[in-house]
Scaffold this motif. Structure first.
Motif, PDB file in Angstrom:
ATOM      1  N   LEU A 141     -17.801   8.004 -34.623  1.00 43.72           N
ATOM      2  CA  LEU A 141     -17.516   6.951 -35.586  1.00 43.72           C
ATOM      3  C   LEU A 141     -17.411   5.621 -34.861  1.00 43.72           C
ATOM      4  O   LEU A 141     -16.591   5.458 -33.949  1.00 43.72           O
ATOM      5  CB  LEU A 141     -16.214   7.248 -36.349  1.00 43.72           C
ATOM      6  N   LEU A 142     -18.247   4.667 -35.260  1.00 42.20           N
ATOM      7  CA  LEU A 142     -18.266   3.344 -34.642  1.00 42.20           C
ATOM      8  C   LEU A 142     -17.353   2.422 -35.439  1.00 42.20           C
ATOM      9  O   LEU A 142     -17.697   1.958 -36.517  1.00 42.20           O
ATOM     10  CB  LEU A 142     -19.700   2.795 -34.616  1.00 42.20           C
ATOM     11  N   GLN A 143     -16.177   2.194 -34.894  1.00 39.59           N
ATOM     12  CA  GLN A 143     -15.160   1.415 -35.591  1.00 39.59           C
ATOM     13  C   GLN A 143     -15.215  -0.049 -35.193  1.00 39.59           C
ATOM     14  O   GLN A 143     -15.593  -0.400 -34.087  1.00 39.59           O
ATOM     15  CB  GLN A 143     -13.770   1.982 -35.275  1.00 39.59           C
ATOM     16  N   HIS A 144     -14.828  -0.904 -36.132  1.00 39.97           N
ATOM     17  CA  HIS A 144     -14.745  -2.339 -35.858  1.00 39.97           C
ATOM     18  C   HIS A 144     -13.869  -2.962 -36.937  1.00 39.97           C
ATOM     19  O   HIS A 144     -13.856  -2.528 -38.094  1.00 39.97           O
ATOM     20  CB  HIS A 144     -16.132  -2.987 -35.858  1.00 39.97           C
ATOM     21  N   GLU A 145     -13.138  -4.001 -36.561  1.00 39.28           N
ATOM     22  CA  GLU A 145     -12.221  -4.642 -37.499  1.00 39.28           C
ATOM     23  C   GLU A 145     -12.940  -5.236 -38.706  1.00 39.28           C
ATOM     24  O   GLU A 145     -12.342  -5.409 -39.773  1.00 39.28           O
ATOM     25  CB  GLU A 145     -11.416  -5.736 -36.778  1.00 39.28           C
ATOM     26  N   LYS A 146     -14.236  -5.545 -38.574  1.00 37.24           N
ATOM     27  CA  LYS A 146     -15.000  -6.105 -39.688  1.00 37.24           C
ATOM     28  C   LYS A 146     -15.427  -5.045 -40.693  1.00 37.24           C
ATOM     29  O   LYS A 146     -15.856  -5.374 -41.798  1.00 37.24           O
ATOM     30  CB  LYS A 146     -16.245  -6.834 -39.164  1.00 37.24           C
ATOM     31  N   LEU A 147     -15.334  -3.772 -40.297  1.00 35.60           N
ATOM     32  CA  LEU A 147     -15.835  -2.691 -41.135  1.00 35.60           C
ATOM     33  C   LEU A 147     -14.695  -1.960 -41.831  1.00 35.60           C
ATOM     34  O   LEU A 147     -13.790  -1.450 -41.171  1.00 35.60           O
ATOM     35  CB  LEU A 147     -16.634  -1.698 -40.290  1.00 35.60           C
ATOM     36  N   PRO A 148     -14.740  -1.854 -43.164  1.00 33.46           N
ATOM     37  CA  PRO A 148     -13.707  -1.087 -43.861  1.00 33.46           C
ATOM     38  C   PRO A 148     -13.803   0.403 -43.561  1.00 33.46           C
ATOM     39  O   PRO A 148     -12.807   1.123 -43.585  1.00 33.46           O
ATOM     40  CB  PRO A 148     -13.995  -1.374 -45.341  1.00 33.46           C
ATOM     41  N   VAL A 149     -15.021   0.871 -43.299  1.00 39.65           N
ATOM     42  CA  VAL A 149     -15.267   2.270 -42.944  1.00 39.65           C
ATOM     43  C   VAL A 149     -16.189   2.288 -41.732  1.00 39.65           C
ATOM     44  O   VAL A 149     -17.179   1.544 -41.692  1.00 39.65           O
ATOM     45  CB  VAL A 149     -15.918   3.047 -44.116  1.00 39.65           C
ATOM     46  N   PRO A 150     -15.913   3.102 -40.710  1.00 38.39           N
ATOM     47  CA  PRO A 150     -16.770   3.119 -39.513  1.00 38.39           C
ATOM     48  C   PRO A 150     -18.205   3.517 -39.838  1.00 38.39           C
ATOM     49  O   PRO A 150     -18.460   4.226 -40.821  1.00 38.39           O
ATOM     50  CB  PRO A 150     -16.107   4.180 -38.621  1.00 38.39           C
ATOM     51  N   LEU A 151     -19.128   3.070 -39.011  1.00 32.82           N
ATOM     52  CA  LEU A 151     -20.503   3.537 -39.116  1.00 32.82           C
ATOM     53  C   LEU A 151     -20.614   4.907 -38.455  1.00 32.82           C
ATOM     54  O   LEU A 151     -19.846   5.247 -37.556  1.00 32.82           O
ATOM     55  CB  LEU A 151     -21.457   2.553 -38.434  1.00 32.82           C
ATOM     56  N   ILE A 152     -21.578   5.679 -38.907  1.00 30.30           N
ATOM     57  CA  ILE A 152     -21.776   7.030 -38.401  1.00 30.30           C
ATOM     58  C   ILE A 152     -22.909   7.021 -37.381  1.00 30.30           C
ATOM     59  O   ILE A 152     -23.989   6.491 -37.654  1.00 30.30           O
ATOM     60  CB  ILE A 152     -22.134   7.988 -39.553  1.00 30.30           C
ATOM     61  N   MET A 153     -22.659   7.579 -36.194  1.00 25.43           N
ATOM     62  CA  MET A 153     -23.701   7.709 -35.185  1.00 25.43           C
ATOM     63  C   MET A 153     -23.799   9.150 -34.726  1.00 25.43           C
ATOM     64  O   MET A 153     -22.780   9.775 -34.397  1.00 25.43           O
ATOM     65  CB  MET A 153     -23.446   6.805 -33.976  1.00 25.43           C
ATOM     66  N   CYS A 154     -24.996   9.701 -34.741  1.00 21.10           N
ATOM     67  CA  CYS A 154     -25.260  11.059 -34.271  1.00 21.10           C
ATOM     68  C   CYS A 154     -26.281  10.966 -33.145  1.00 21.10           C
ATOM     69  O   CYS A 154     -27.476  10.753 -33.403  1.00 21.10           O
ATOM     70  CB  CYS A 154     -25.776  11.924 -35.410  1.00 21.10           C
ATOM     71  N   HIS A 155     -25.796  11.095 -31.908  1.00 18.48           N
ATOM     72  CA  HIS A 155     -26.633  10.883 -30.722  1.00 18.48           C
ATOM     73  C   HIS A 155     -27.274   9.494 -30.810  1.00 18.48           C
ATOM     74  O   HIS A 155     -26.570   8.508 -30.785  1.00 18.48           O
ATOM     75  CB  HIS A 155     -27.647  12.013 -30.577  1.00 18.48           C
TER      76      HIS A 155
END
Length: 511
Positions: free
Chosen positions: A389-403
């Protein structure tokens, strides 16, 4: 038991969920097999160190559950009865060997030391001992994890036993969260920048953790737990020089794309999921915008594909692109609707299941409040064992990364701008490293395509590293010629060369 207490007192919901699942697998194995019938393969690495302490906690809790202990024993008082196998190798790091023996002594672990190869050693051990199941520290993403589940019979041609994989669904982040939360000792090589340790012949510190000390002119490395991108855990294996193992070098539009340590060009593929785009109901705006963003940091987009809202269609496209590109961006089809199949397609492309993710579930709960439906919400199900899960204060929900696949949830250009900014910001800079922008030069001419065809063909041969493209906004309008590359001098030389060749024809040329 201090391990269990440390996890219970932690605020890390994801770690608690991973721990509980691993303990369940261990207790299930201990219920199926007697203590004489199980073994544990320990090699001193971070994964097997995690598994050692999970086994200690799991066996302790198993004893408490069946009334063989009152639960008051400390870590040092509790004995570890599971047969532990250590394959001693002359190519192992001395630090690994020392740590293995010191750990065994500290926790009362009796080692069965084997000096044969893994297969031969197991054959001999299983002939001599009544072992039916072996606990392994295998995680999804490991080369040996393909096709395995938490309980998997040994492969054909191997001696028969049950492989038990309690941490199969753990990520790199989960492993370090456990070690640091429980404050247990691990091999000191990990504090020297090693992130995945094999033999002395194929393992080096991870260059992504390198810090150049100008004062002494030497390189230093940050600890392994500071690697933010778990996908690059094995980047320290000397024989794995490419960013993505198995990536095929490509040549596109005159820009040669080779391995990252040999070229300043990395490639990306873009996949849009949406029947609405294919039906012509809406126009895709995210693809062109993403192309411009990638281009601005020096990345080359090798393909944009649009696929149906169908799991198999998504899986087939992701499967093709993930092995040919450094990064794959996919958007559309993300959400709770019946047509939102993107995450499922990504999981199928990697051959893994969708399972509830506690950390992601917490974000969804905060975002949707009372509208969130808990365990029944399919949005909280993510690809097992390969999701970061790629978290950032600008994002309400983390982005999903798979490899090397990033799932974007943006539905419009404004949302894409926010997610892009988060990707290239502090925590994710290793994902989208700026390689320097492309240098572009343009000229226009009123010459016909037939008149410029031969000169352009010759120039493209003389400057193979420069992209040379042509287009007309209308059939009767001027021909625009674009020169693009990473080397400004070569770009300018190519443009000057074509200008000289075309100037022999008395037609207007505008630079």
């Amino acid at each position: 038991m201090e391990i269990d207490k440390a996890i219970r007192e932690s605020d890390d919901r994801r770690l608690k969920a991973k721990y509980n699942n691993a303990i369940y697998v261990i207790q299930r194995a201990l219920a199926l097999y007697s203590i004489e019938e199980v073994a544990f393969s320990f090699n001193g690495g971070k994964d097997s160190t995690v598994l050692l302490h999970l086994l200690r906690a799991g066996h302790f809790l198993h004893q408490v559950e069946y009334g063989h202990s009152n639960g008051d024993l400390s870590d040092r008082e509790f004995t570890f009865p599971i047969r532990t196998i250590y394959f001693e190798s002359p190519s192992a790091f001395p630090e690994i060997s020392s740590f293995t023996y010191e750990t065994a002594d500290s926790y009362g672990v009796q080692l069965d030391i084997l000096r044969q190869d893994f297969k031969s050693g197991l054959e001999a051990l299983l002939k001599a001992k009544p072992i039916r199941a072996i606990f392994l520290g295998v995680r999804i993403g490991d080369p040996t994890a393909v096709g395995q589940e938490q309980f998997s019979p040994s492969s054909s041609g191997w001696p028969p036993f049950m492989r038990v994989n309690p941490i199969l669904d753990w990520s790199y982040r989960d492993v370090w969260a456990f070690l640091l939360t429980c404050k247990v000792q691990y091999c000191g090589l990990y504090d020297q920048g090693y992130t995945s340790i094999g033999s002395i012949h194929d393992t080096v510190p991870n260059a992504l953790l390198c810090i150049k000390d100008s004062a002494v002119g030497k390189q230093k490395f940050r600890p392994a737990y500071m690697l933010s991108d778990g996908r690059l855990e094995r980047a320290g294996r000397a024989r794995k020089s490419s960013l993505i193992a198995g990536r095929v070098p490509a040549v596109s539009n005159g820009l040669k794309c080779v391995e990252p340590n040999q070229s300043s060009v990395l490639t990306a593929s873009i996949v849009a999921v949406g029947d609405d785009i294919l039906f012509g109901i809406i126009e895709d705006q995210l693809g062109p915008s993403l192309c411009r963003k990638l281009h601005s940091i020096g990345w080359l987009v090798s393909q944009i594909a649009i696929v149906q809202n169908d799991v198999d269609s998504v899986a087939e496209e992701v499967e093709r692109r993930k092995s040919m590109s450094d990064m794959v961006f996919i958007y559309g089809g993300v959400g709770p609707l019946h047509s939102d199949v993107t995450v499922g397609g990504v999981a199928k492309a990697f051959g893994v299941r969708l399972v509830p993710d506690e950390e992601y579930k917490e974000y969804l709960s905060q975002l949707f409040g009372d509208k969130y439906t808990g365990d029944h919400n399919e949005m909280a199900r993510l690809p097992e064992g390969i999701t970061e899960l790629l978290q950032h204060e600008k994002l309400p929900v983390p982005l999903i990364m798979c490899h090397n696949v990033i799932v974007l949830s943006a539905t419009n250009v404004d949302e894409l701008d926010v997610q892009w900014d988060a990707l290239i910001d502090s925590r994710s800079t290793s994902l989208l490293t700026s390689l320097g922008p492309f240098v572009s030069k343009h000229l226009t001419t009123s010459l016909t395509d037939i008149e410029v065809a031969q000169p352009l063909s010759k120039i493209s041969v003389e400057f193979p590293d420069i992209y040379i493209g042509c287009y007309r906004k209308s059939r009767t309008g001027p021909l625009a010629i674009t020169f693009e590359g990473k080397d400004q001098e070569k770009v300018e030389a190519a443009m000057e060369a074509i200008s000289l060749k075309l100037s022999s024809v008395v037609k207007q040329i505008s630079l």
